[in-house]
Design a protein around this motif. Structure first.
Motif, PDB file in Angstrom:
ATOM      1  N   ASP A 173      32.625  32.675  56.121  1.00  0.00           N
ATOM      2  CA  ASP A 173      32.393  31.233  55.976  1.00  0.00           C
ATOM      3  C   ASP A 173      30.936  30.865  56.252  1.00  0.00           C
ATOM      4  O   ASP A 173      30.401  29.913  55.692  1.00  0.00           O
ATOM      5  CB  ASP A 173      33.357  30.435  56.874  1.00  0.00           C
ATOM      6  CG  ASP A 173      33.491  31.061  58.246  1.00  0.00           C
ATOM      7  OD1 ASP A 173      33.004  32.214  58.402  1.00  0.00           O
ATOM      8  OD2 ASP A 173      34.037  30.410  59.152  1.00  0.00           O
ATOM      9  N   GLU A 174      30.265  31.623  57.094  1.00  0.00           N
ATOM     10  CA  GLU A 174      28.848  31.316  57.391  1.00  0.00           C
ATOM     11  C   GLU A 174      27.878  32.132  56.539  1.00  0.00           C
ATOM     12  O   GLU A 174      26.674  31.893  56.547  1.00  0.00           O
ATOM     13  CB  GLU A 174      28.544  31.595  58.869  1.00  0.00           C
ATOM     14  CG  GLU A 174      29.320  30.719  59.823  1.00  0.00           C
ATOM     15  CD  GLU A 174      28.968  31.038  61.278  1.00  0.00           C
ATOM     16  OE1 GLU A 174      27.776  31.239  61.568  1.00  0.00           O
ATOM     17  OE2 GLU A 174      29.892  31.107  62.096  1.00  0.00           O
ATOM     18  N   GLN A 175      28.408  33.177  55.882  1.00  0.00           N
ATOM     19  CA  GLN A 175      27.574  34.126  55.125  1.00  0.00           C
ATOM     20  C   GLN A 175      26.442  34.671  55.990  1.00  0.00           C
ATOM     21  O   GLN A 175      25.253  34.680  55.625  1.00  0.00           O
ATOM     22  CB  GLN A 175      27.056  33.462  53.860  1.00  0.00           C
ATOM     23  CG  GLN A 175      28.254  32.936  53.051  1.00  0.00           C
ATOM     24  CD  GLN A 175      27.988  32.789  51.602  1.00  0.00           C
ATOM     25  OE1 GLN A 175      26.973  32.239  51.224  1.00  0.00           O
ATOM     26  NE2 GLN A 175      28.889  33.243  50.766  1.00  0.00           N
ATOM     27  N   ARG A 176      26.838  35.090  57.153  1.00  0.00           N
ATOM     28  CA  ARG A 176      25.920  35.703  58.119  1.00  0.00           C
ATOM     29  C   ARG A 176      26.601  36.927  58.714  1.00  0.00           C
ATOM     30  O   ARG A 176      27.832  37.017  58.716  1.00  0.00           O
ATOM     31  CB  ARG A 176      25.636  34.737  59.286  1.00  0.00           C
ATOM     32  CG  ARG A 176      24.910  33.469  58.914  1.00  0.00           C
ATOM     33  CD  ARG A 176      23.431  33.754  58.676  1.00  0.00           C
ATOM     34  NE  ARG A 176      22.692  32.545  58.397  1.00  0.00           N
ATOM     35  CZ  ARG A 176      22.592  31.957  57.199  1.00  0.00           C
ATOM     36  NH1 ARG A 176      23.197  32.475  56.150  1.00  0.00           N
ATOM     37  NH2 ARG A 176      21.880  30.856  57.035  1.00  0.00           N
ATOM     38  N   TRP A 177      25.782  37.822  59.263  1.00  0.00           N
ATOM     39  CA  TRP A 177      26.319  38.932  60.059  1.00  0.00           C
ATOM     40  C   TRP A 177      26.290  38.531  61.532  1.00  0.00           C
ATOM     41  O   TRP A 177      25.327  37.906  61.991  1.00  0.00           O
ATOM     42  CB  TRP A 177      25.478  40.192  59.859  1.00  0.00           C
ATOM     43  CG  TRP A 177      25.705  40.857  58.528  1.00  0.00           C
ATOM     44  CD1 TRP A 177      24.915  40.763  57.422  1.00  0.00           C
ATOM     45  CD2 TRP A 177      26.794  41.717  58.176  1.00  0.00           C
ATOM     46  NE1 TRP A 177      25.435  41.504  56.387  1.00  0.00           N
ATOM     47  CE2 TRP A 177      26.590  42.109  56.835  1.00  0.00           C
ATOM     48  CE3 TRP A 177      27.925  42.202  58.847  1.00  0.00           C
ATOM     49  CZ2 TRP A 177      27.465  42.962  56.153  1.00  0.00           C
ATOM     50  CZ3 TRP A 177      28.795  43.054  58.175  1.00  0.00           C
ATOM     51  CH2 TRP A 177      28.570  43.427  56.846  1.00  0.00           C
ATOM     52  N   LEU A 178      27.349  38.920  62.233  1.00  0.00           N
ATOM     53  CA  LEU A 178      27.388  38.732  63.688  1.00  0.00           C
ATOM     54  C   LEU A 178      27.220  40.116  64.314  1.00  0.00           C
ATOM     55  O   LEU A 178      27.981  41.035  64.009  1.00  0.00           O
ATOM     56  CB  LEU A 178      28.727  38.125  64.111  1.00  0.00           C
ATOM     57  CG  LEU A 178      28.964  38.055  65.620  1.00  0.00           C
ATOM     58  CD1 LEU A 178      28.000  37.062  66.274  1.00  0.00           C
ATOM     59  CD2 LEU A 178      30.419  37.641  65.918  1.00  0.00           C
ATOM     60  N   ILE A 179      26.193  40.234  65.187  1.00  0.00           N
ATOM     61  CA  ILE A 179      25.875  41.550  65.756  1.00  0.00           C
ATOM     62  C   ILE A 179      26.105  41.496  67.257  1.00  0.00           C
ATOM     63  O   ILE A 179      25.468  40.709  67.964  1.00  0.00           O
ATOM     64  CB  ILE A 179      24.400  41.933  65.462  1.00  0.00           C
ATOM     65  CG1 ILE A 179      24.162  41.978  63.954  1.00  0.00           C
ATOM     66  CG2 ILE A 179      24.039  43.277  66.103  1.00  0.00           C
ATOM     67  CD1 ILE A 179      23.503  40.780  63.380  1.00  0.00           C
ATOM     68  N   ARG A 180      27.027  42.318  67.745  1.00  0.00           N
ATOM     69  CA  ARG A 180      27.280  42.343  69.186  1.00  0.00           C
ATOM     70  C   ARG A 180      26.746  43.632  69.786  1.00  0.00           C
ATOM     71  O   ARG A 180      26.800  44.692  69.144  1.00  0.00           O
ATOM     72  CB  ARG A 180      28.772  42.188  69.439  1.00  0.00           C
ATOM     73  CG  ARG A 180      29.201  40.740  69.160  1.00  0.00           C
ATOM     74  CD  ARG A 180      30.549  40.465  69.704  1.00  0.00           C
ATOM     75  NE  ARG A 180      31.539  41.244  68.987  1.00  0.00           N
ATOM     76  CZ  ARG A 180      32.731  40.764  68.630  1.00  0.00           C
ATOM     77  NH1 ARG A 180      33.068  39.532  68.943  1.00  0.00           N
ATOM     78  NH2 ARG A 180      33.598  41.513  67.988  1.00  0.00           N
ATOM     79  N   THR A 181      26.257  43.522  71.011  1.00  0.00           N
ATOM     80  CA  THR A 181      25.590  44.669  71.623  1.00  0.00           C
ATOM     81  C   THR A 181      26.116  44.932  73.041  1.00  0.00           C
ATOM     82  O   THR A 181      26.892  44.151  73.575  1.00  0.00           O
ATOM     83  CB  THR A 181      24.068  44.422  71.748  1.00  0.00           C
ATOM     84  OG1 THR A 181      23.865  43.489  72.825  1.00  0.00           O
ATOM     85  CG2 THR A 181      23.467  43.861  70.482  1.00  0.00           C
ATOM     86  N   ASN A 182      25.620  46.023  73.623  1.00  0.00           N
ATOM     87  CA  ASN A 182      26.009  46.376  74.997  1.00  0.00           C
ATOM     88  C   ASN A 182      25.362  45.428  76.016  1.00  0.00           C
ATOM     89  O   ASN A 182      25.623  45.533  77.203  1.00  0.00           O
ATOM     90  CB  ASN A 182      25.604  47.822  75.305  1.00  0.00           C
ATOM     91  CG  ASN A 182      24.097  48.027  75.271  1.00  0.00           C
ATOM     92  OD1 ASN A 182      23.383  47.253  74.628  1.00  0.00           O
ATOM     93  ND2 ASN A 182      23.598  49.040  75.957  1.00  0.00           N
ATOM     94  N   ARG A 183      24.492  44.505  75.553  1.00  0.00           N
ATOM     95  CA  ARG A 183      23.879  43.542  76.482  1.00  0.00           C
ATOM     96  C   ARG A 183      24.479  42.152  76.264  1.00  0.00           C
ATOM     97  O   ARG A 183      23.846  41.134  76.533  1.00  0.00           O
ATOM     98  CB  ARG A 183      22.364  43.509  76.300  1.00  0.00           C
ATOM     99  CG  ARG A 183      21.751  44.892  76.549  1.00  0.00           C
ATOM    100  CD  ARG A 183      20.385  44.853  77.146  1.00  0.00           C
ATOM    101  NE  ARG A 183      19.999  46.208  77.518  1.00  0.00           N
ATOM    102  CZ  ARG A 183      20.075  46.700  78.745  1.00  0.00           C
ATOM    103  NH1 ARG A 183      20.510  45.953  79.740  1.00  0.00           N
ATOM    104  NH2 ARG A 183      19.709  47.941  79.003  1.00  0.00           N
ATOM    105  N   ASP A 184      25.704  42.160  75.726  1.00  0.00           N
ATOM    106  CA  ASP A 184      26.476  40.925  75.504  1.00  0.00           C
ATOM    107  C   ASP A 184      25.798  39.959  74.539  1.00  0.00           C
ATOM    108  O   ASP A 184      26.057  38.760  74.575  1.00  0.00           O
ATOM    109  CB  ASP A 184      26.773  40.208  76.837  1.00  0.00           C
ATOM    110  CG  ASP A 184      27.671  41.048  77.713  1.00  0.00           C
ATOM    111  OD1 ASP A 184      28.490  41.796  77.138  1.00  0.00           O
ATOM    112  OD2 ASP A 184      27.526  40.989  78.948  1.00  0.00           O
ATOM    113  N   ASP A 185      24.930  40.472  73.698  1.00  0.00           N
ATOM    114  CA  ASP A 185      24.338  39.608  72.678  1.00  0.00           C
ATOM    115  C   ASP A 185      25.384  39.294  71.618  1.00  0.00           C
ATOM    116  O   ASP A 185      26.278  40.110  71.351  1.00  0.00           O
ATOM    117  CB  ASP A 185      23.171  40.320  71.964  1.00  0.00           C
ATOM    118  CG  ASP A 185      22.095  40.766  72.921  1.00  0.00           C
ATOM    119  OD1 ASP A 185      21.645  39.929  73.717  1.00  0.00           O
ATOM    120  OD2 ASP A 185      21.711  41.961  72.886  1.00  0.00           O
ATOM    121  N   ALA A 186      25.267  38.132  71.005  1.00  0.00           N
ATOM    122  CA  ALA A 186      26.069  37.791  69.821  1.00  0.00           C
ATOM    123  C   ALA A 186      25.092  37.149  68.845  1.00  0.00           C
ATOM    124  O   ALA A 186      25.066  35.943  68.647  1.00  0.00           O
ATOM    125  CB  ALA A 186      27.195  36.846  70.193  1.00  0.00           C
TER     126      ALA A 186
END
Ligand code: NDP
Length: 600
Positions: A173-186
């Motif tokens: 729906d946003e046409q974006r990638w969501l990237i999650r990391t070991n440092r709790d980034d979203a």
């Protein structure tokens, strides 16, 4: 150069063929890649980063960038640099290590050096205004150059170091990638570029008892200078009272063994298969030559090298080193016999004879250098030149003339057992204070296992699922169902000895495609399933070209540890006609309107 014929040969090709076959057969094993131990669980500490201070923290990020690049080696840096040149502003590189450098961040072992000429290997020399100090650069200079690129293109601004990706999800729906990391980034990004590297995950040998060893140990890609002392330049004073074992004799060991031999109280080199070791001949950069270079020189030099090592013709050999020499004599000599072109069979035969000659020369070099006859015999490689990576070093073979160095040849079988105190070969135990694993990196295991994360595309489909029955891409770059997601590296692409050349071609290509999408104000870019299938078929058809060669080779990561099916090994799944043709194909595809790519 006169061409070989059966009558003029001073060796027996049949005898060599038979010897090569025997040496391959005694190394073939049913477990292939499963012989290695994955660096996880009890072995996880082997991949800890020894080059950063413990305890780094930062607040989690939840912002958005235009392009998120995974991997801060030359691939990621080149992608970011070319995107910057194309006007992209918000670029974030996410990198596991504590700085840029990639393979050159991790591989800092003593003697680590690039055996491709620095003037073509170090990317973006003209752009950054740097000239390397020597014809072959050592790791520290290469790592510093990676940092220079980072500064020059302002890539430190948004970079995230010491950060590992957990997963990547497409938000339809946003046409974006969501990237999650070991440092709790979203974090979010419009595009993601994967440049994780082909040899990024160290592997350990599955030698029985490996977990029992009580002494010190580490992998060459995480060199423990706190234990050995010294640096990339050597000076391993911490080892003067230590008995050291090194397992493995590939390109890495060839470079660090001379330093270990010089400093260890005693060094045992455990060998399963010897490398071919040719002349190095390094020299400082001539300032007059550097001053004479004209704009565009680096690209011309890279292309000159690439053409020559692909068997093409050039008026001049600009790099003129071991690589161009070997490949020219293997390929060009095979191209013409007398005035008339050869048939495929004649060319293959001439190439094999040229290969025998080259390897005879390599074996003679061992006899000329190593005094102990048994050691010299064991150090001779019995396979065709490109079955394994050729190496170039002037100090490795003489190391075996030292009294404090012992070659422990395992007759192709590897180390038998590891005990609490040391290693066992042929029933004899070698007690050591330290074991250094120069045993290389994972090749041919699954993408998810090597990268440590999965990618969830449209409808939650994972990339590992999409690739479960073999890779599926268009030109190696993208897969249907994974919009705005680009891959760099050798997968369904090509390979050239000068790896950054491939990375730069890929970086320019990606920058072009993203630039084009931006011009058209497109939200998504993705290959059609038909275009993807057509490329898969092209790879299947053309990759067969070198299958027979790989199957006849002694096992290693080039041929899937001897399995050499169509999908096995680094050389599997490559575009058969080679890098020159592949780069031309990409150019034509761009010029022709990028057919098969849905830009929506
Ligand atoms: P490699 O995979 O080339 O070598 C691993 C070594 O470990 C081999 O000699 C292998 O023997 C040996 N080995 C594995 N298992 C055992 C065992 N059970 N017992 C004994 N020996 C064992 O790794 P490297 O790190 O040396 O090199 C990896 C790649 O990195 C190179 O091929 C090259 O592409 C790159 N590199 C490039 C350099 C450059 O100058 N540009 C420098 C250094 C590396 P076997 O051959 O029998 O499998």
């Amino acid at each position: 150069m006169p061409l070989d014929t059966a009558e003029t040969l001073d060796f027996d090709p049949d005898a060599l063929r038979e010897r090569y076959r025997q040496e391959r057969d005694k190394r073939l094993r049913a477990d292939g890649n499963d012989q290695y131990v994955e660096v996880k669980g009890d072995f996880r500490h082997y991949v800890d980063d020894p080059y950063v201070e413990a305890g780094f923290t930062r607040p989690p990020l939840a912002d958005e960038t235009d392009v998120l690049v995974i991997g801060g080696g030359f691939g990621g840096l080149l992608a970011a640099a070319r995107l910057r040149e194309a006007g992209v502003d918000r670029i974030r590189i996410v990198e596991k290590g504590g700085d840029f450098g990639g393979t050159w961040y991790w591989n800092r072992y003593p003697g680590a050096q690039c055996d491709i000429e620095s003037y073509i290997y170090l990317p973006l020399l003209e752009e950054t205004g740097y000239i390397p100090k020597e014809k072959y650069s050592f790791a520290a200079e290469i790592r510093e150059h990676a940092r220079r690129i980072g500064r020059h293109y302002d890539l430190y601004r948004d970079a995230c170091f010491q950060t590992e990706i957990r997963d990547i999800r497409w938000l339809d729906d946003e046409q974006r990638w969501l990237i999650r990391t070991n440092r709790d980034d979203a974090m979010k990004a419009r595009h993601v570029v994967m440049s994780n590297g082909p040899l990024n995950r160290p592997k350990l040998p599955g030698i029985p008892g490996i977990e029992r060893y009580k002494g010190h140990s580490f992998h060459t890609s995480r060199w423990d200078y706190a234990y050995t002392g010294g640096s990339n330049e050597g000076n391993l004073r911490g080892l003067v009272d230590k008995r050291v074992a090194v397992i493995g004799t590939g390109a890495t060991a060839i470079q660090c063994v001379p330093h270990l031999g010089r400093w260890a109280k005693h060094l045992y080199v455990f060998q399963r298969t010897p490398s071919s070791v040719d002349l190095r001949g390094n020299r400082p950069t001539d300032p007059d030559w550097a001053a004479s270079l004209q704009p565009g020189w680096q690209k011309r030099r890279m292309e000159n090298f690439n053409t020559l090592v692909s068997g093409g013709v050039q008026e001049e050999d600009l790099v003129s080193d071991g690589w161009t020499d070997i490949i020219r004599s293997l390929i060009s000599v095979a191209a013409v016999r007398g005035d008339k072109p050869m048939t495929m069979e004649e060319a293959a035969e001439a190439m094999e004879l040229a290969d025998f000659r080259k390897m005879n020369q390599i074996r003679r070099r061992v006899d000329d250098t190593v005094a102990d006859q048994a050691a010299a015999e064991a150090l001779k490689p019995w396979y065709r030149q490109f079955c394994k990576r050729p190496t170039f070093n002037d100090d490795y073979l003489p190391t075996f003339n030292r009294e404090n160095v012992t070659l422990v040849d395992t007759a192709g079988q590897g180390v038998e057992r590891i005990t609490e105190r040391g290693l066992v070969v042929d029933g004899r135990e070698y007690e050591v204070d330290c074991i250094i694993f120069a045993t290389g990196f994972e090749v041919g295991t699954s993408y998810t296992r090597r990268s440590g994360f999965d990618i969830y595309g449209r409808d939650g489909k994972t990339l590992s699922d999409h690739w479960a029955k073999g890779l599926r891409t268009l030109h190696g770059f993208y897969s249907a169902g994974f919009p705005n997601c680009f891959h760099m590296g050798v997968n369904q692409s090509t390979l050239t000895p000068n790896f950054p050349h491939l990375l730069d071609e890929q970086a320019r290509h990606i920058a072009h495609v993203i630039g084009e999408a931006n011009l058209r104000q497109a939200a998504t870019i993705e290959p059609t399933p038909e275009a993807e299938q057509a490329w898969v078929q092209t790879i299947v058809d053309t990759a067969r070209l070198n299958l027979e060669f790989r199957q006849a080779c002694t096992p290693g990561y080039y041929n899937g540890e001897g399995r050499a099916g169509a999908e096995d090994g680094l050389f599997a799944g490559l575009y058969g006609p080679g890098p020159v043709k592949f780069f031309e194909l990409l150019q034509q595809w761009r010029d022709g309107g990028m057919e098969g790519l849905a830009i929506a």
